[in-house]
Design an enzyme around this catalytic site. Sequence first.
Site, PDB file in Angstrom:
ATOM      1  N   GLN A 236       6.587   2.933  11.297  1.00 20.40           N
ATOM      2  CA  GLN A 236       7.471   1.105  11.636  1.00 20.40           C
ATOM      3  C   GLN A 236       9.078   1.126  11.689  1.00 20.40           C
ATOM      4  O   GLN A 236       9.297   0.305  12.643  1.00 20.40           O
ATOM      5  CB  GLN A 236       7.073   0.782   9.651  1.00 20.40           C
ATOM      6  CG  GLN A 236       5.773   0.788   8.938  1.00 20.40           C
ATOM      7  CD  GLN A 236       4.634   0.434  10.827  1.00 20.40           C
ATOM      8  OE1 GLN A 236       4.909  -0.660  10.895  1.00 20.40           O
ATOM      9  NE2 GLN A 236       3.484   0.472  10.646  1.00 20.40           N
TER      10      GLN A 236
ATOM     11  N   TYR B  74       0.215   4.595   4.828  1.00 21.14           N
ATOM     12  CA  TYR B  74      -1.143   4.730   6.108  1.00 21.14           C
ATOM     13  C   TYR B  74      -1.211   2.941   6.834  1.00 21.14           C
ATOM     14  O   TYR B  74      -0.093   2.842   6.485  1.00 21.14           O
ATOM     15  CB  TYR B  74      -2.619   5.056   5.783  1.00 21.14           C
ATOM     16  CG  TYR B  74      -2.836   3.527   4.030  1.00 21.14           C
ATOM     17  CD1 TYR B  74      -1.923   2.256   3.663  1.00 21.14           C
ATOM     18  CD2 TYR B  74      -3.571   3.604   3.460  1.00 21.14           C
ATOM     19  CE1 TYR B  74      -1.814   1.187   3.366  1.00 21.14           C
ATOM     20  CE2 TYR B  74      -4.328   2.521   2.261  1.00 21.14           C
ATOM     21  CZ  TYR B  74      -3.425   1.191   2.097  1.00 21.14           C
ATOM     22  OH  TYR B  74      -3.711   0.578   1.555  1.00 21.14           O
ATOM     23  N   GLU B  75      -1.401   2.733   7.474  1.00 15.74           N
ATOM     24  CA  GLU B  75      -1.381   1.857   9.020  1.00 15.74           C
ATOM     25  C   GLU B  75      -0.180   2.388   9.341  1.00 15.74           C
ATOM     26  O   GLU B  75       0.667   0.897   9.673  1.00 15.74           O
ATOM     27  CB  GLU B  75      -1.497   1.002   8.539  1.00 15.74           C
ATOM     28  CG  GLU B  75      -2.749   0.205   7.099  1.00 15.74           C
ATOM     29  CD  GLU B  75      -3.881  -0.641   7.835  1.00 15.74           C
ATOM     30  OE1 GLU B  75      -3.229  -0.412   9.062  1.00 15.74           O
ATOM     31  OE2 GLU B  75      -4.902  -0.084   7.447  1.00 15.74           O
ATOM     32  N   GLY B  76       0.507   3.119  10.408  1.00 18.31           N
ATOM     33  CA  GLY B  76       1.861   3.786  11.018  1.00 18.31           C
ATOM     34  C   GLY B  76       2.626   4.718   9.062  1.00 18.31           C
ATOM     35  O   GLY B  76       2.914   2.939   8.628  1.00 18.31           O
TER      36      GLY B  76
ATOM     37  N   ARG C 129      -0.232  -5.000   8.440  1.00 13.51           N
ATOM     38  CA  ARG C 129       1.264  -4.090   8.911  1.00 13.51           C
ATOM     39  C   ARG C 129       1.219  -5.027   7.506  1.00 13.51           C
ATOM     40  O   ARG C 129       2.267  -4.841   6.649  1.00 13.51           O
ATOM     41  CB  ARG C 129       1.834  -4.278   9.620  1.00 13.51           C
ATOM     42  CG  ARG C 129       1.129  -2.553   9.938  1.00 13.51           C
ATOM     43  CD  ARG C 129       1.977  -2.578  11.450  1.00 13.51           C
ATOM     44  NE  ARG C 129       1.278  -1.232  12.220  1.00 13.51           N
ATOM     45  CZ  ARG C 129       1.392  -0.500  12.633  1.00 13.51           C
ATOM     46  NH1 ARG C 129       2.270  -1.088  13.665  1.00 13.51           N
ATOM     47  NH2 ARG C 129       0.952   0.767  12.809  1.00 13.51           N
TER      48      ARG C 129
END
Lengths: 592, 592
Positions: free
Chosen positions: B448, B441-443, B297
């Site tokens: 977040q 992406y990646e959450g 992240r």
Amino acid sequence: MADYRVPREDMRFLLNDVFQVPADWQQMPQLVDMMDADTAAAVLDEAGKLAEGLIAPMSRAADEQGVSFDNGVVTTPAGYKEAFQQLAEGGWVGVTANPEFGGMGLPKVLSAQYEEMLCSADIAFSLYPGLTAGAIMTLDLHGSESLKNTFLPALIEGRWTGTMCLTEAHAGTDLGIIRTKAEPASDGSFALHGSKIFITGGEHDLAENIVHLVLAKLPDAPAGTKGISLFVVPKFLVNDDGSLAERNAVSCGSIEHKMGIHGSATCVLNFDGAKGWLLGEPHRGLAAMFTMMNYERLGVGIQGLGAAERSYQNALAYARERLQGRAGTPQQRTENAADPLLVHGDVRRMLLTMKSLIEGGRAFSTYVGQQLDRAKYAADQAQRERAEQLVALLTPVAKAFLTDTGLEATIHGQQLFGGHGYVREWGQEQLVRDTRIAQIYEGTNGIQALDLLGRKVVGSGGELLRPLFDDIREFIAAPVSGWQTQYLVLENALNSLAGVSEAIIAAAESDANVVNSVAVEYLHLLGYVCYAYLWLRMATVAEQQSEQTALTHAKVKTARFYFARILPRIHALIPAIQAGSEALFAYEYDEF
Amino acid sequence: MADYRVPREDMRFLLNDVFQVPADWQQMPQLVDMMDADTAAAVLDEAGKLAEGLIAPMSRAADEQGVSFDNGVVTTPAGYKEAFQQLAEGGWVGVTANPEFGGMGLPKVLSAQYEEMLCSADIAFSLYPGLTAGAIMTLDLHGSESLKNTFLPALIEGRWTGTMCLTEAHAGTDLGIIRTKAEPASDGSFALHGSKIFITGGEHDLAENIVHLVLAKLPDAPAGTKGISLFVVPKFLVNDDGSLAERNAVSCGSIEHKMGIHGSATCVLNFDGAKGWLLGEPHRGLAAMFTMMNYERLGVGIQGLGAAERSYQNALAYARERLQGRAGTPQQRTENAADPLLVHGDVRRMLLTMKSLIEGGRAFSTYVGQQLDRAKYAADQAQRERAEQLVALLTPVAKAFLTDTGLEATIHGQQLFGGHGYVREWGQEQLVRDTRIAQIYEGTNGIQALDLLGRKVVGSGGELLRPLFDDIREFIAAPVSGWQTQYLVLENALNSLAGVSEAIIAAAESDANVVNSVAVEYLHLLGYVCYAYLWLRMATVAEQQSEQTALTHAKVKTARFYFARILPRIHALIPAIQAGSEALFAYEYDEF
């Protein structure tokens, strides 16, 4: 992608209930026999069928296929040619054009809604009829009878299309330094030499002929913007009987590969002694071209609106269908393992931000369209002048604010899809790419802001703000029960806008950089205040409707959302404007 | 496109002067003999050469060429394979990896700067080593000795690469509902069945083998996120001697066609009884995967920063070269018919907005990197715990705020180019497209924000804010002369942030939707306050440098710019947060 559906109900609500446009028409001698609410609804229904059934379904494939170039020949995506012909046959290319030459002569307030549909369906496609409409208007206003008779009927029929040729490789915003030359010939025509770039629809396969409106310099031209003339340069020369003669010496050298609007041919055009005719006065071409630019600018703003609406419809459908995560409270939960996205606050935040910007934008474009019609058609001269002032003030706002908020909306609409929003087949990322150009072309949004703050506000000593402020103050003077807080907030916002306007006008006397430094924030401030005014108008009108519907309920709620969550953005803009130019001009060149 | 140049001077200023990282290293037993300022500079110089000379020059062509898919075989753009091999040979794939297995073992604060260079050069390319680094870390932390010995050395050498396989078609954000199954086999391995989508680097031609870390459910798994396990599933099985055995039953079914990062292979992976090994505890896979996610992240945040830096360098070069329009004052004017764009206030506004967000972002990522190192390496347990708290709080901010401001910056960098910004060959639009994925992406950034406000702030009753607030309050307590106004503004901003934090914590007790409704605005508020703190630190440190340079002068001026023009954005965010959930949850489903 969800099927596109024209937001008919909202469009009618704005026309008939909020702005009461049919009452205007009754006072306009040229429109009184032609237009009423039913006619408007019928016209928009027809346009809606074309947008929904013909154009929208091909936009995704057209983006993938794009425009191809082969040795000067440009081929548009599959379906474009047939769709353009169908549009032309319905009379939609000449929708606002002069009936004397075959146009429909519809008021702008309706054509603005029609244009929105076209842009929701496919911005790239919409540019071919859009530029043609601009060329028609410019020819009609500035052309000799001979030029009008030669070019207008075929353009209005959509057998031919139009372009505007301004930009050169070294001259975009700064047209004063263009190099294209026009040499007078003995027959009263001119031979054009030069190269133009970024010419939308400069070459394509949709029509028999293309009529280029070209900025160039006469041999005796003074330097700068006061030495620019406008010429009509057709792709094929035209015989006296209207049939096509030989190919003119204008050719497409290449097309651009762009971020988006892949279905639109963006051309390099080379003029190698091409034959053209002067349109309007020598050296006054920029003023004539601005007729077209100003017409286009509301249209470009509407591109942002149209794309945002399409993105919203897709996002809302996805938010209803996609099951992901659990709702905050047990009462909201479904029996599935996950609930629809629509239960989540952050999803609602994105949707309602879109909705409030889109419907605020539709109200704004309708408001500006109504003023354009009053400026053209109102019987009363004072009303015409007042409307002209509003149009002058609000045209740059419409262009820039509708597209800035349009990009924001399409980005939310993409974000809501998560990873699927980044994948082309879902269509949401295309809307971001297609919308992005609207902030750039026809004068970048920074240039619009300079026009607003520099030429219009400071240039008039603030006078040009008065009709808008009068409109809002008159509205505020009669607050509707239940909305006192919002009326007060609007009044404070208007006072802040008036205050910073006065401060900039004063500061500009001694600081040549202040306008340039704060113009974009100023335009946004004015935009948000206008939307606040229009949201309060919409909400209070909605509440008063005898028949309460999902639309009227939503109007009330979205107005509250706008005041709670969007309008506070002005509190960031005001101090940034008040900071002036100082922080920007403290830098030496090597310190950037 | 301008040649990319690593911002070495700013990176060193942050490392050595602002954050005094070498002093940290002297207190860290594992780093004291290895790291000092000179070593760091040498390491970053080497990395910089690769980014500038090897990777950046191929990014434009790689975007055009993209990744191709043919019957399960994925081919990356020309040059990627050679560049990856060169990176691997230099040890850069294992830059932060455990030296026990061949890694360089560099601190994160350095690798963050290295990652920024890679992302400026080409985000799409950076994902192959980036995901591999994440897989290395997860294996190192959670793997058995046998798994580590089998997989780590080749991954660290860059002979093999790694992936993370989470998403399924119906399960993105909501991993609790995944369906991929892992059946135990008699030999202690597992047979995986299922299909994963959006797998970055899931198949490609850069390396001999690909090591997939896969989330799946064991037969006895409880429902939801507490029933997810993590497995290691190599593309090729591995013999005891480390050589490759037969192909495993995992295959690439297709690749996605995306808005950007065209050089990155985004794969559908089908597991048809593929052989895998449990990594970590049964049913605790999500926690183990979050090791990797959290590592990634900050890296994803840095993608936004890296792209913004590249866009800024291009935009600045263009603003110096492109002559267009006249300066506001005669003194600023050149002898040409037009002046460089850089004279215009609105151009400076765009450049300085970019610069203040980029350098603020670089300071922020360095600050977080320093805390990550303290959490891992500090000798003092209290310091480690404090750093862990800061990392927990700031990781979602780094991911979302660096990418949200990164998109904003690349959009300004595109806008500054006018029409050329929309044309692919100039490179600016690619940076917008490539950056956009980092918000998703990646959450997603909305997720977040929920993590920050829901899990971290409200979840800790505000306790997790304390180390950050202490840091800032300690700094404010000793204001530097000449900056009193900014110190006061920062203190007020911090008090506002503390106030709304308390209010949300209180409101969340009775309103399950408040966190969800205001989380994104809250994350932005916290981000802007952090940047204000870091800008004031940078400016005051810059003023105190014995050698004054263009960089130190610019730091002082950009800090003033940030406070004058950017920080006021918090005044829009605060009332929007205070409005809570009400306006969002007033709607019926059919009113959207």
